[in-house]
Design an enzyme around this catalytic site. Structure first.
Site, PDB file in Angstrom:
ATOM      1  N   PHE A   5      44.190  34.548  40.888  1.00 17.62           N
ATOM      2  CA  PHE A   5      42.841  34.683  41.679  1.00 17.62           C
ATOM      3  C   PHE A   5      42.437  35.926  41.350  1.00 17.62           C
ATOM      4  O   PHE A   5      43.418  37.197  41.563  1.00 17.62           O
ATOM      5  CB  PHE A   5      43.065  33.895  42.841  1.00 17.62           C
ATOM      6  CG  PHE A   5      43.980  33.024  42.562  1.00 17.62           C
ATOM      7  CD1 PHE A   5      43.448  31.191  42.317  1.00 17.62           C
ATOM      8  CD2 PHE A   5      45.392  32.914  42.524  1.00 17.62           C
ATOM      9  CE1 PHE A   5      44.277  30.318  42.472  1.00 17.62           C
ATOM     10  CE2 PHE A   5      45.292  31.783  43.251  1.00 17.62           C
ATOM     11  CZ  PHE A   5      45.480  30.973  42.942  1.00 17.62           C
ATOM     12  N   GLY A   6      40.886  36.031  41.183  1.00 16.11           N
ATOM     13  CA  GLY A   6      40.163  37.436  41.733  1.00 16.11           C
ATOM     14  C   GLY A   6      39.959  37.518  43.462  1.00 16.11           C
ATOM     15  O   GLY A   6      40.237  36.567  43.642  1.00 16.11           O
TER      16      GLY A   6
ATOM     17  N   HIS B 104      37.143  42.277  30.126  1.00 17.12           N
ATOM     18  CA  HIS B 104      38.511  41.809  30.054  1.00 17.12           C
ATOM     19  C   HIS B 104      38.135  40.458  30.600  1.00 17.12           C
ATOM     20  O   HIS B 104      37.672  39.746  31.266  1.00 17.12           O
ATOM     21  CB  HIS B 104      38.965  42.314  32.038  1.00 17.12           C
ATOM     22  CG  HIS B 104      40.376  41.852  32.108  1.00 17.12           C
ATOM     23  ND1 HIS B 104      41.314  42.792  31.334  1.00 17.12           N
ATOM     24  CD2 HIS B 104      41.008  41.617  32.909  1.00 17.12           C
ATOM     25  CE1 HIS B 104      42.670  42.113  31.963  1.00 17.12           C
ATOM     26  NE2 HIS B 104      42.371  41.051  33.215  1.00 17.12           N
TER      27      HIS B 104
ATOM     28  N   HIS C  51      44.074  39.387  29.141  1.00 17.81           N
ATOM     29  CA  HIS C  51      45.263  39.482  29.609  1.00 17.81           C
ATOM     30  C   HIS C  51      46.020  38.299  30.244  1.00 17.81           C
ATOM     31  O   HIS C  51      45.024  37.171  30.165  1.00 17.81           O
ATOM     32  CB  HIS C  51      44.876  40.105  30.827  1.00 17.81           C
ATOM     33  CG  HIS C  51      45.715  40.237  32.117  1.00 17.81           C
ATOM     34  ND1 HIS C  51      45.285  39.627  33.526  1.00 17.81           N
ATOM     35  CD2 HIS C  51      47.168  39.863  32.002  1.00 17.81           C
ATOM     36  CE1 HIS C  51      46.453  39.765  33.809  1.00 17.81           C
ATOM     37  NE2 HIS C  51      47.176  39.289  32.933  1.00 17.81           N
TER      38      HIS C  51
ATOM     39  N   MET D 212      45.124  32.070  32.490  1.00 16.86           N
ATOM     40  CA  MET D 212      45.741  31.459  32.911  1.00 16.86           C
ATOM     41  C   MET D 212      46.587  30.055  32.654  1.00 16.86           C
ATOM     42  O   MET D 212      45.028  29.516  32.435  1.00 16.86           O
ATOM     43  CB  MET D 212      45.343  31.396  34.503  1.00 16.86           C
ATOM     44  CG  MET D 212      44.665  32.591  35.034  1.00 16.86           C
ATOM     45  SD  MET D 212      44.196  32.697  36.399  1.00 16.86           S
ATOM     46  CE  MET D 212      43.707  34.225  36.497  1.00 16.86           C
TER      47      MET D 212
ATOM     48  N   GLY E 206      43.475  44.229  39.412  1.00 19.46           N
ATOM     49  CA  GLY E 206      43.122  43.404  40.970  1.00 19.46           C
ATOM     50  C   GLY E 206      42.342  44.244  42.369  1.00 19.46           C
ATOM     51  O   GLY E 206      43.162  45.107  42.404  1.00 19.46           O
TER      52      GLY E 206
ATOM     53  N   SER F  15      35.958  41.807  34.789  1.00 22.31           N
ATOM     54  CA  SER F  15      36.800  40.288  34.642  1.00 22.31           C
ATOM     55  C   SER F  15      35.398  39.035  34.176  1.00 22.31           C
ATOM     56  O   SER F  15      35.062  39.435  35.159  1.00 22.31           O
ATOM     57  CB  SER F  15      37.829  40.492  35.695  1.00 22.31           C
ATOM     58  OG  SER F  15      38.249  39.061  35.253  1.00 22.31           O
TER      59      SER F  15
ATOM     60  N   GLY G 104      36.558  42.667  38.619  1.00 21.91           N
ATOM     61  CA  GLY G 104      36.161  41.424  38.829  1.00 21.91           C
ATOM     62  C   GLY G 104      34.754  41.072  39.814  1.00 21.91           C
ATOM     63  O   GLY G 104      33.584  41.258  39.899  1.00 21.91           O
ATOM     64  N   SER G 105      35.572  40.460  40.578  1.00 19.45           N
ATOM     65  CA  SER G 105      34.865  40.363  41.922  1.00 19.45           C
ATOM     66  C   SER G 105      34.098  41.795  42.195  1.00 19.45           C
ATOM     67  O   SER G 105      32.757  41.416  43.014  1.00 19.45           O
ATOM     68  CB  SER G 105      35.633  39.793  43.766  1.00 19.45           C
ATOM     69  OG  SER G 105      36.309  40.897  43.793  1.00 19.45           O
TER      70      SER G 105
END
Ligand code: DX5
Ligand code: ZN
Length: 216
Positions: A143-144, A33, A66, A37, A176, A8, A197-198
């Protein structure tokens, strides 16, 4: 077939976007990804078309977008123009989901539907045949870096059963809190694509982290 890895870009360093885009290009990742938002559907604002168009110029991989926005229909053409390959809308944001899926296909993109953690898989029964992708959210979107919601594993199994029952060609993606531990559970349950992501970008060596996810 090996699991599709979709880092992400929400967790990229936005001061060094080109560097991080190139890192993904050169890695074993399969997709970019892209989390859009709007501050209405989710309590956060990320980025929009200028970033996607900039990514498109350098991306050597599929753009998996997304969108966490209300009224997604009004922007479908613009996402196609920006270069999106797979456009995933939220079930919870679409009053006329069947029409929205048709419009995404007409615009030349693959169509996905995302389900929030509280939304049962059964809501997809009447559209699953038309879908290219189902995105199971394993955090509440926005949120990530959030904690993985374990119920997603059961939802992956339910989605797999629905796909098998109907002969749908949809890919099951999960988004997620994905790391090596949760990723393994998800792949065992039937997930075919993992967003991370993170876990990727906060790691000391994102390229190696992508590679380790790819081995799952
Ligand atoms: C959350 C986004 C995710 C997010 C995942 O709303 O849809 O794609 O970037 O981040 P991690 O992997 O850190 O949970
Ligand atoms: Zn996402």
């Amino acid at each position: 077939m090996s699991v599709i890895i979709a880092p992400s870009i929400l967790s990229c360093d936005f001061g060094n976007l080109e560097r991080d885009f190139e890192l993904i290009n050169q890695s074993e990742a399969d997709w970019f990804h892209v989390d859009v938002m709007d501050g209405v559907f989710v309590p956060n604002i990320s980025f929009g078309f200028p970033i996607i168009s900039a990514l498109k110029k350098v991306a050597k991989k599929t753009i998996d977008c997304h969108i966490m926005i209300v009224n997604p229909d009004q922007f479908i053409a613009e996402f196609a123009k920006a270069g999106v390959d797979i456009l995933t809308v939220h079930y919870e944001a679409c009053t006329h989901l069947h029409r929205t899926i048709g419009a995404i296909h007409e615009a030349g993109m693959k169509a996905g539907v995302a389900l929030n953690p509280h939304t049962p898989v059964s809501v997809l029964e009447n559209v699953i045949a038309d879908l290219d992708l189902v995105l199971i959210m394993s955090v509440n979107p926005g949120f990530g870096g959030q904690k993985f919601i374990h119920q997603a594993i059961e939802k992956v199994k339910q989605t797999k059963a629905l796909i098998e029952k109907t002969g749908s060609k949809a890919i099951i993606e999960v988004d997620g809190g994905v790391n090596l531990e949760t990723g393994k559970l998800l792949v065992d349950a039937g997930a075919q694509a993992l967003v991370a992501g993170s876990f990727v970008f906060n790691s000391p060596n994102p390229t190696a982290t992508i590679s380790s996810l790819k081995q799952l």
